[in-house]
Write an enzyme that holds these catalytic residues in place. Structure first.
Site, PDB file in Angstrom:
ATOM      1  N   HIS A   1      56.120  38.882  54.848  1.00 31.62           N
ATOM      2  CA  HIS A   1      54.998  38.917  55.796  1.00 31.62           C
ATOM      3  C   HIS A   1      55.393  39.406  57.188  1.00 31.62           C
ATOM      4  O   HIS A   1      54.713  39.119  58.171  1.00 31.62           O
ATOM      5  CB  HIS A   1      54.345  37.525  55.871  1.00 31.62           C
ATOM      6  CG  HIS A   1      53.669  37.120  54.591  1.00 31.62           C
ATOM      7  ND1 HIS A   1      53.325  35.832  54.293  1.00 31.62           N
ATOM      8  CD2 HIS A   1      53.286  37.868  53.524  1.00 31.62           C
ATOM      9  CE1 HIS A   1      52.754  35.788  53.087  1.00 31.62           C
ATOM     10  NE2 HIS A   1      52.725  37.007  52.602  1.00 31.62           N
TER      11      HIS A   1
ATOM     12  N   CYS B   1      53.054  51.105  73.871  1.00 33.48           N
ATOM     13  CA  CYS B   1      54.148  51.911  73.329  1.00 33.48           C
ATOM     14  C   CYS B   1      54.427  53.067  74.300  1.00 33.48           C
ATOM     15  O   CYS B   1      53.594  53.399  75.144  1.00 33.48           O
ATOM     16  CB  CYS B   1      53.716  52.446  71.970  1.00 33.48           C
ATOM     17  SG  CYS B   1      54.857  53.584  71.181  1.00 33.48           S
TER      18      CYS B   1
ATOM     19  N   GLY C   1      58.685  24.588  50.720  1.00 36.39           N
ATOM     20  CA  GLY C   1      57.830  24.588  51.904  1.00 36.39           C
ATOM     21  C   GLY C   1      56.676  25.563  51.879  1.00 36.39           C
ATOM     22  O   GLY C   1      56.250  26.029  52.927  1.00 36.39           O
TER      23      GLY C   1
HETATM   24  P1  NAD Z   1      51.253  26.744  54.492  1.00 37.59           P
HETATM   25  O1  NAD Z   1      50.984  26.272  55.878  1.00 37.59           O
HETATM   26  O2  NAD Z   1      50.130  27.212  53.666  1.00 37.59           O
HETATM   27  O3  NAD Z   1      51.945  25.548  53.674  1.00 37.59           O
HETATM   28  C1  NAD Z   1      52.997  24.807  54.200  1.00 37.59           C
HETATM   29  C2  NAD Z   1      53.564  23.952  53.083  1.00 37.59           C
HETATM   30  O4  NAD Z   1      54.714  23.307  53.583  1.00 37.59           O
HETATM   31  C3  NAD Z   1      52.624  22.865  52.579  1.00 37.59           C
HETATM   32  O5  NAD Z   1      52.578  22.885  51.172  1.00 37.59           O
HETATM   33  C4  NAD Z   1      53.266  21.575  53.078  1.00 37.59           C
HETATM   34  O6  NAD Z   1      53.077  20.491  52.173  1.00 37.59           O
HETATM   35  C5  NAD Z   1      54.706  21.968  53.137  1.00 37.59           C
HETATM   36  N1  NAD Z   1      55.514  21.210  54.090  1.00 37.59           N
HETATM   37  C6  NAD Z   1      55.143  20.576  55.234  1.00 37.59           C
HETATM   38  N2  NAD Z   1      56.198  20.006  55.827  1.00 37.59           N
HETATM   39  C7  NAD Z   1      57.272  20.280  55.044  1.00 37.59           C
HETATM   40  C8  NAD Z   1      58.646  19.961  55.111  1.00 37.59           C
HETATM   41  N3  NAD Z   1      59.143  19.235  56.119  1.00 37.59           N
HETATM   42  N4  NAD Z   1      59.458  20.406  54.123  1.00 37.59           N
HETATM   43  C9  NAD Z   1      58.975  21.129  53.095  1.00 37.59           C
HETATM   44  N5  NAD Z   1      57.675  21.455  52.971  1.00 37.59           N
HETATM   45  C10 NAD Z   1      56.836  21.030  53.936  1.00 37.59           C
HETATM   46  O7  NAD Z   1      52.378  27.850  54.602  1.00 37.59           O
HETATM   47  P2  NAD Z   1      52.796  29.026  53.614  1.00 37.59           P
HETATM   48  O8  NAD Z   1      52.744  28.542  52.210  1.00 37.59           O
HETATM   49  O9  NAD Z   1      54.031  29.585  54.162  1.00 37.59           O
HETATM   50  O10 NAD Z   1      51.681  30.154  53.734  1.00 37.59           O
HETATM   51  C11 NAD Z   1      51.033  30.444  54.907  1.00 37.59           C
HETATM   52  C12 NAD Z   1      51.285  31.731  55.640  1.00 37.59           C
HETATM   53  O11 NAD Z   1      51.530  31.350  56.975  1.00 37.59           O
HETATM   54  C13 NAD Z   1      52.433  32.583  55.300  1.00 37.59           C
HETATM   55  O12 NAD Z   1      51.914  33.822  55.043  1.00 37.59           O
HETATM   56  C14 NAD Z   1      53.306  32.707  56.568  1.00 37.59           C
HETATM   57  O13 NAD Z   1      53.491  34.069  56.884  1.00 37.59           O
HETATM   58  C15 NAD Z   1      52.509  32.097  57.635  1.00 37.59           C
HETATM   59  N6  NAD Z   1      53.194  31.165  58.554  1.00 37.59           N
HETATM   60  C16 NAD Z   1      54.483  31.332  58.974  1.00 37.59           C
HETATM   61  C17 NAD Z   1      55.087  30.409  59.824  1.00 37.59           C
HETATM   62  C18 NAD Z   1      56.513  30.597  60.231  1.00 37.59           C
HETATM   63  O14 NAD Z   1      57.013  31.714  60.223  1.00 37.59           O
HETATM   64  N7  NAD Z   1      57.220  29.523  60.580  1.00 37.59           N
HETATM   65  C19 NAD Z   1      54.370  29.311  60.291  1.00 37.59           C
HETATM   66  C20 NAD Z   1      53.047  29.149  59.855  1.00 37.59           C
HETATM   67  C21 NAD Z   1      52.490  30.080  58.986  1.00 37.59           C
HETATM   68 ZN    ZN Z   2      53.365  54.709  69.790  1.00 40.23          ZN
END
Ligand code: NAD
Ligand code: ZN
Length: 238
Positions: free
Chosen positions: A119, A147, A186
């Protein structure tokens, strides 16, 4: 007596090819909010207003400022014991591929090497006009920066309804098909095509180890559903 953690650890130790799929949950213990869990972004905002190309076209300032807020939170975050455990597993495994949905760069910071970012990356910006990408860790601006060509820069992340980076899904699927085990940590497993890697692994006979405090749609189908935070569970797989 055998326990699921112990059995899963044996599988990790014996595996010749390991694939890992991570989501926002692995960064939760680094202080970065997830999207769907309690306190997550999508309880405060509607994704249509923030994470779509239409939203950015309509109100670039609003969307940019939300990314700046996230970048500020991510800039001070450090990798946690879960990110570090994945680095240690990579060092020991003959073949290893980390597939992440995260855009925060914490796997890189921890030292993960063979990584596919499905992503994108929140530290990359891309020009809407010429398409050029660049790393941007600069201090924060209220408006999307420009840019060199004059075009407006957008966050280098994949928004809802957009294509994944070219070849990323193909490489991820190949790694999953070649794996003996897939560790899924996660992720709510609700965002496709990434979530489709889990049934792909099961269909290919790869043992899936899920690490999540909560159950997901796949918990009943995986070989090991380890319930708990990834910073606690992943180090126990070593
Ligand atoms: P999501 O928010 O849909 O799900 C998060 C999952 O993590 C849940 O199932 C939850 O139960 C679990 N979780 C919560 N705390 C946890 C822990 N301590 N240990 C393990 N698991 C835990 O996120 P997703 O499935 O990654 O999908 C959502 C989209 O959001 C992705 O496309 C991503 O690109 C984006 N995103 C990225 C970030 C980041 O880069 N840190 C943050 C938020 C969302
Ligand atoms: Zn450009």
């Amino acid at each position: 007596m055998s326990s699921p953690i112990k059995d899963a650890r044996e599988r990790v130790r014996a595996a010749k090819a390991i694939a890992v799929l991570t989501g926002a949950g692995v960064s939760a213990e680094s202080g970065i909010p997830t999207f769907r869990s309690n306190g997550g972004y999508w309880q405060k905002y509607r994704f249509e207003d923030l994470a779509t190309p239409q939203a950015f076209a309509r109100d670039p300032k609003f969307v940019w400022q939300w990314y700046e807020e996230r970048r500020r939170a991510i800039a001070v975050a450090r990798p946690n014991a879960g990110h570090e455990a994945l680095v240690a597993i990579e060092r020991r495994a003959p073949r290893f591929t980390l597939i992440t949905q995260n855009v925060d760069g914490l796997h890189d910071l921890a030292g993960s090497q063979n990584t596919i970012k499905l992503h994108g990356d929140i530290w990359i910006v891309r020009c809407l006009k010429c398409g050029r990408e660049q790393v941007d860790r600069s201090e924060l601006t209220d408006l999307p920066p420009k840019c060199a060509c004059g075009g407006m820069l957008r966050p280098g992340v994949v928004w809802f309804g957009e294509m994944l980076p070219e070849g990323a899904m193909e490489r991820a699927a190949a790694a999953v098909k070649a794996s003996d085990i897939l560790i899924v940590a996660g992720t709510s497993a609700q965002v496709y095509p990434a979530a489709g890697l889990i049934p792909l692994a099961i269909a290919n006979g790869s043992a899936v180890i899920e690490v999540n405090p909560d159950a997901t749609d796949f918990s009943d189908d995986v070989a090991f559903a380890l319930h708990g935070p990834s910073a606690e569970i992943l180090p126990q797989l070593l």
